[in-house]
Design a protein around this motif. Structure first.
Motif, PDB file in Angstrom:
ATOM      1  N   ASP A   1      30.745   2.668 114.231  1.00  0.00           N
ATOM      2  CA  ASP A   1      30.465   2.545 115.674  1.00  0.00           C
ATOM      3  C   ASP A   1      29.564   1.346 115.960  1.00  0.00           C
ATOM      4  OD1 ASP A   1      31.938   4.780 115.973  1.00  0.00           O
ATOM      5  OD2 ASP A   1      30.261   6.159 116.285  1.00  0.00           O
ATOM      6  N   VAL A   2      28.505   1.239 115.154  1.00  0.00           N
ATOM      7  CA  VAL A   2      27.546   0.139 115.368  1.00  0.00           C
ATOM      8  C   VAL A   2      28.247  -1.202 115.198  1.00  0.00           C
ATOM      9  CG1 VAL A   2      25.470  -0.973 114.425  1.00  0.00           C
ATOM     10  CG2 VAL A   2      25.520   1.504 114.707  1.00  0.00           C
ATOM     11  N   ALA A   3      29.008  -1.331 114.085  1.00  0.00           N
ATOM     12  CA  ALA A   3      29.670  -2.614 113.804  1.00  0.00           C
ATOM     13  C   ALA A   3      30.731  -2.925 114.862  1.00  0.00           C
ATOM     14  CB  ALA A   3      30.288  -2.576 112.415  1.00  0.00           C
ATOM     15  N   LEU A   4      31.472  -1.890 115.270  1.00  0.00           N
ATOM     16  CA  LEU A   4      32.531  -2.097 116.255  1.00  0.00           C
ATOM     17  C   LEU A   4      31.930  -2.474 117.627  1.00  0.00           C
ATOM     18  CD1 LEU A   4      35.589  -1.927 116.119  1.00  0.00           C
ATOM     19  CD2 LEU A   4      35.481   0.415 116.918  1.00  0.00           C
ATOM     20  N   THR A   5      30.837  -1.819 117.984  1.00  0.00           N
ATOM     21  CA  THR A   5      30.171  -2.138 119.257  1.00  0.00           C
ATOM     22  C   THR A   5      29.660  -3.577 119.235  1.00  0.00           C
ATOM     23  OG1 THR A   5      29.457   0.157 119.309  1.00  0.00           O
ATOM     24  CG2 THR A   5      28.422  -1.307 120.895  1.00  0.00           C
ATOM     25  N   LYS A   6      29.046  -3.944 118.092  1.00  0.00           N
ATOM     26  CA  LYS A   6      28.521  -5.309 117.935  1.00  0.00           C
ATOM     27  C   LYS A   6      29.644  -6.322 118.090  1.00  0.00           C
ATOM     28  CE  LYS A   6      24.784  -5.085 114.674  1.00  0.00           C
ATOM     29  NZ  LYS A   6      24.514  -5.150 113.241  1.00  0.00           N
ATOM     30  N   ARG A   7      30.772  -6.006 117.443  1.00  0.00           N
ATOM     31  CA  ARG A   7      31.912  -6.912 117.466  1.00  0.00           C
ATOM     32  C   ARG A   7      32.452  -7.048 118.896  1.00  0.00           C
ATOM     33  NH1 ARG A   7      37.703  -6.440 114.580  1.00  0.00           N
ATOM     34  NH2 ARG A   7      37.964  -8.641 114.170  1.00  0.00           N
ATOM     35  N   TYR A   8      32.523  -5.917 119.579  1.00  0.00           N
ATOM     36  CA  TYR A   8      33.007  -5.888 120.959  1.00  0.00           C
ATOM     37  C   TYR A   8      32.085  -6.733 121.847  1.00  0.00           C
ATOM     38  CZ  TYR A   8      34.634  -3.941 125.411  1.00  0.00           C
ATOM     39  OH  TYR A   8      35.142  -3.797 126.662  1.00  0.00           O
ATOM     40  N   ASP A   9      30.785  -6.510 121.710  1.00  0.00           N
ATOM     41  CA  ASP A   9      29.806  -7.238 122.533  1.00  0.00           C
ATOM     42  C   ASP A   9      29.859  -8.741 122.279  1.00  0.00           C
ATOM     43  OD1 ASP A   9      29.071  -4.841 123.555  1.00  0.00           O
ATOM     44  OD2 ASP A   9      27.222  -4.640 122.383  1.00  0.00           O
ATOM     45  N   LEU A  10      29.930  -9.090 120.993  1.00  0.00           N
ATOM     46  CA  LEU A  10      29.960 -10.518 120.649  1.00  0.00           C
ATOM     47  C   LEU A  10      31.212 -11.190 121.203  1.00  0.00           C
ATOM     48  CD1 LEU A  10      28.664 -10.385 116.977  1.00  0.00           C
ATOM     49  CD2 LEU A  10      27.572 -11.619 118.837  1.00  0.00           C
TER      50      LEU A  10
ATOM     51  N   ARG B   1      30.497   7.052 109.898  1.00  0.00           N
ATOM     52  CA  ARG B   1      31.180   6.887 111.176  1.00  0.00           C
ATOM     53  C   ARG B   1      30.272   6.122 112.150  1.00  0.00           C
ATOM     54  NH1 ARG B   1      32.377  12.052 112.365  1.00  0.00           N
ATOM     55  NH2 ARG B   1      34.500  12.067 111.570  1.00  0.00           N
ATOM     56  N   SER B   2      28.996   6.471 112.127  1.00  0.00           N
ATOM     57  CA  SER B   2      28.079   5.773 113.040  1.00  0.00           C
ATOM     58  C   SER B   2      27.932   4.312 112.619  1.00  0.00           C
ATOM     59  CB  SER B   2      26.724   6.481 113.102  1.00  0.00           C
ATOM     60  OG  SER B   2      25.956   6.161 111.989  1.00  0.00           O
TER      61      SER B   2
ATOM     62  N   ASN C   1      35.408   3.209 129.484  1.00  0.00           N
ATOM     63  CA  ASN C   1      34.572   4.254 130.089  1.00  0.00           C
ATOM     64  C   ASN C   1      33.881   4.984 128.940  1.00  0.00           C
ATOM     65  OD1 ASN C   1      35.542   3.681 132.679  1.00  0.00           O
ATOM     66  ND2 ASN C   1      37.367   4.913 132.284  1.00  0.00           N
ATOM     67  N   GLY C   2      32.584   4.984 128.934  1.00  0.00           N
ATOM     68  CA  GLY C   2      31.848   5.645 127.856  1.00  0.00           C
ATOM     69  C   GLY C   2      31.673   4.729 126.662  1.00  0.00           C
ATOM     70  N   SER C   3      30.879   5.200 125.722  1.00  0.00           N
ATOM     71  CA  SER C   3      30.577   4.349 124.573  1.00  0.00           C
ATOM     72  C   SER C   3      31.677   4.448 123.513  1.00  0.00           C
ATOM     73  CB  SER C   3      29.251   4.783 123.952  1.00  0.00           C
ATOM     74  OG  SER C   3      29.401   6.079 123.442  1.00  0.00           O
ATOM     75  N   ILE C   4      31.643   3.493 122.604  1.00  0.00           N
ATOM     76  CA  ILE C   4      32.647   3.452 121.529  1.00  0.00           C
ATOM     77  C   ILE C   4      32.547   4.698 120.647  1.00  0.00           C
ATOM     78  CG2 ILE C   4      33.147   2.223 119.352  1.00  0.00           C
ATOM     79  CD1 ILE C   4      32.890  -0.376 121.014  1.00  0.00           C
ATOM     80  N   SER C   5      31.331   5.210 120.501  1.00  0.00           N
ATOM     81  CA  SER C   5      31.159   6.373 119.614  1.00  0.00           C
ATOM     82  C   SER C   5      31.886   7.620 120.142  1.00  0.00           C
ATOM     83  CB  SER C   5      29.677   6.661 119.405  1.00  0.00           C
ATOM     84  OG  SER C   5      29.059   6.860 120.640  1.00  0.00           O
ATOM     85  N   SER C   6      32.193   7.620 121.451  1.00  0.00           N
ATOM     86  CA  SER C   6      32.887   8.795 121.997  1.00  0.00           C
ATOM     87  C   SER C   6      34.392   8.762 121.714  1.00  0.00           C
ATOM     88  CB  SER C   6      32.630   8.897 123.507  1.00  0.00           C
ATOM     89  OG  SER C   6      33.186   7.772 124.134  1.00  0.00           O
ATOM     90  N   LEU C   7      34.890   7.635 121.200  1.00  0.00           N
ATOM     91  CA  LEU C   7      36.331   7.526 120.916  1.00  0.00           C
ATOM     92  C   LEU C   7      36.693   8.250 119.623  1.00  0.00           C
ATOM     93  CD1 LEU C   7      36.796   3.693 121.559  1.00  0.00           C
ATOM     94  CD2 LEU C   7      37.288   5.541 123.151  1.00  0.00           C
ATOM     95  N   SER C   8      37.971   8.630 119.522  1.00  0.00           N
ATOM     96  CA  SER C   8      38.422   9.241 118.266  1.00  0.00           C
ATOM     97  C   SER C   8      38.629   8.112 117.251  1.00  0.00           C
ATOM     98  CB  SER C   8      39.727   9.977 118.477  1.00  0.00           C
ATOM     99  OG  SER C   8      40.765   9.039 118.676  1.00  0.00           O
ATOM    100  N   MET C   9      38.776   8.487 115.970  1.00  0.00           N
ATOM    101  CA  MET C   9      38.953   7.464 114.934  1.00  0.00           C
ATOM    102  C   MET C   9      40.198   6.620 115.203  1.00  0.00           C
ATOM    103  SD  MET C   9      37.162   6.373 112.688  1.00  0.00           S
ATOM    104  CE  MET C   9      35.504   6.793 112.344  1.00  0.00           C
ATOM    105  N   LYS C  10      41.260   7.291 115.693  1.00  0.00           N
ATOM    106  CA  LYS C  10      42.514   6.580 115.974  1.00  0.00           C
ATOM    107  C   LYS C  10      42.281   5.549 117.082  1.00  0.00           C
ATOM    108  CE  LYS C  10      47.366   7.375 116.771  1.00  0.00           C
ATOM    109  NZ  LYS C  10      48.373   8.225 117.334  1.00  0.00           N
ATOM    110  N   GLU C  11      41.549   5.974 118.110  1.00  0.00           N
ATOM    111  CA  GLU C  11      41.279   5.054 119.231  1.00  0.00           C
ATOM    112  C   GLU C  11      40.404   3.878 118.776  1.00  0.00           C
ATOM    113  OE1 GLU C  11      41.398   8.003 123.128  1.00  0.00           O
ATOM    114  OE2 GLU C  11      39.676   8.099 121.772  1.00  0.00           O
ATOM    115  N   LYS C  12      39.458   4.189 117.900  1.00  0.00           N
ATOM    116  CA  LYS C  12      38.600   3.105 117.371  1.00  0.00           C
ATOM    117  C   LYS C  12      39.431   2.103 116.587  1.00  0.00           C
ATOM    118  CE  LYS C  12      34.505   5.932 117.046  1.00  0.00           C
ATOM    119  NZ  LYS C  12      33.743   6.824 116.185  1.00  0.00           N
TER     120      LYS C  12
END
Lengths: 195, 299
Positions: free
Chosen positions: A52-61, A48-49, A88-99
């Motif tokens: 989170d890392v890949a999704l955050t990277k993708r979001y930032d890019l 899961r983490s 609001n808050g980091s991506i890791s705080s989202l549920s899987m559905k929200e991610k």
């Protein structure tokens, strides 16, 4: 001194011995299965983490790309930015559905961005922007890899949770089914973007 | 293809002429010896010895020359073929191979008692640099029941531009004789049951292993395994891919008396085109494997 046991005593001792052995085997099995679930949970959390890392990277890019696009197509870039509005808050705080939903939005913004880029050949040809685009597509592949690991771990965990006899341990530990990262299903629904 | 085959055929005919010319010497000595023998001359036994020596020399020369001829022809045909397949800069050496030290330095292979390598090829295809050669890991056991075991394979080492910075080992389950046991500790299972049944995958980074072995790549590896009808080892070490294939050994014996035709070159083409087939089949020429810009630097 010799102790002579009667037949009844021998049977009683044998029954007790069998029961003790059965209890021991059951205890060992219980501990092993419980540990397996614990280990599996840790593996799912690790996977899961990874997402989170890949999704955050993708979001930032993508945010960086949109900032670059702003210099050429302000209105379009701002519209796309609104789709992936600041969270609001980091991506890791989202549920899987929200991610999964966020990932679908990122997919839509990327495909829409590619259409916008057709009108700005200078921007498309710029080295920095090309590098950003490469990294976005690379990030997409990394996210896919993380998603596959996560889903495969979740699948094994969920199967074991419902299959007898490991289901007894799962129920005793009040383990819930883990959510899949359903990227493919969400991809089917397109996010509406109007400039 | 024809011009160089014709040229080599011309070369064979020239050598055949020399060989036939040299045949005159033992024949003349034999004829003179027989004449002296029929005349019952005192020196006939000297000629018998001379006949024996001349024929022995001739046969030794033939055996030596046959091997040398095979190597020369193989070098000539091979060099021409690799130039056609991979371009002018391709290097081919029939007698050389990938050095044992190079293979051992990867940490993938078990030590063996003897090692042979041949058909060395160094070139690039679609901008992917590679070296390849046929190898034979020989294990000899001593004692009463002495036994020699050959493990022949084709090894291809590709040099990718991009450094993936992790280790990945994909070995066919049944093929463990030449590999070191589990060089990388972490065992990984994938979505494809067929792939998991066929291969054992170990890696230093699970996420990168999933990144590298996409379902499509898994299918391609299964296809490659079927394509070469056998054993396959696929290893990724940072920016090197090492592929081990079980292929039919290229056994070629050229004879001065036999015409060199296209069929021989076809066999050599098949052997030397394996790197090309692998790079194409696994799409290893793609930018993804060869563009350093793909690396995302951590902020």
């Amino acid at each position: 001194m010799r102790i002579i046991l009667g037949l009844g005593a021998i049977i009683a001792i044998s029954v007790v011995a069998v029961i003790v052995v059965l209890i021991l085997i059951s205890a060992i099995w219980w501990i092993a299965t419980s540990n397996w679930f614990n280990k599996s949970k840790v593996k799912i959390d690790e996977a899961r983490s990874g997402i989170d890392v890949a999704l955050t990277k993708r979001y930032d890019l993508l945010t960086k790309s949109l900032a670059t696009v702003k210099g050429y197509a302000k209105h379009e870039a701002e519209t796309l930015e609104k789709v992936i509005e600041k969270r609001n808050g980091s991506i890791s705080s989202l549920s899987m559905k929200e991610k999964s939903e966020l990932n679908t939005k990122l997919d839509s913004v990327i495909s829409r961005l590619n259409v916008v880029l057709e009108n700005y050949p200078d921007l498309k040809a710029s080295q920095n922007f090309m590098h950003l685009q490469l990294q976005i597509s690379e990030c997409e592949e990394q996210l896919q890899a993380s998603r596959r690991i996560y889903n495969s771990n979740v699948s094994i965990f969920n199967q074991k949770r419902v299959i007898f006899p490991s289901s007894i341990v799962a129920n005793a530990k009040h383990l819930n089914a883990e959510e899949f990262f359903e990227a493919e299903d969400y991809k089917k629904q397109d996010v509406k973007i109007e400039f | 293809m024809k011009p160089f085959i014709e040229e080599i055929e011309k070369y064979r005919k020239e050598k055949l002429k020399i060989f036939l010319f040299l045949l005159i010497i033992p024949i003349i000595i034999s004829v003179i010896g027989i004449v002296f023998l029929s005349l019952n001359a005192d020196i006939y036994y000297y000629f018998i010895i001379l006949i024996f020596i001349s024929w022995a020399l001739y046969l030794t020369l033939y055996i030596y020359f046959k091997q040398k001829f095979t190597n020369i022809i193989l070098d000539k045909i091979g060099s021409n073929i690799v130039k056609l397949l991979y371009g002018k800069d391709a290097i081919f050496k029939s007698k050389d191979g990938i050095p044992y030290d190079v293979l051992q330095s990867t940490g993938l292979f078990k030590n063996c008692t003897r090692f042979n390598a041949k058909l060395f090829l160094s070139s690039s295809y679609k901008d992917v640099e590679f070296i390849s050669s046929d190898v034979d890991f020989i294990n000899e056991s001593g004692g009463k029941n002495s036994n020699t075991e050959h493990n022949k394979a084709k090894i291809i080492i590709l040099n990718l531009e991009r450094n993936f910075d992790f280790y990945l080992s994909v070995c066919e389950n049944k093929f463990s004789k030449i590999y070191d046991n589990s060089p990388f500790e972490h065992k990984v299972s994938f979505e494809s049951i067929e792939f998991n049944d066929k291969f054992k995958v170990t890696t230093s980074d699970e996420t990168k292993a999933f990144y590298f072995l996409k379902p499509q790549t898994q299918l391609e590896l299964l296809e490659v395994e079927k394509m070469f009808d056998g054993v396959l080892g696929f290893f990724l070490i940072d920016n090197h891919i090492i592929i081990v294939l079980k292929t039919n050994e290229l056994e070629l014996n050229f004879s001065l008396f036999k015409k060199i035709d296209e069929s021989i070159s076809l066999k050599i083409i098949e052997n030397l085109s394996y790197p090309q087939k692998i790079i194409d089949k696994l799409s290893l020429y793609k930018e993804k494997y060869n563009n350093v810009l793909y690396d995302i630097k951590e902020n």
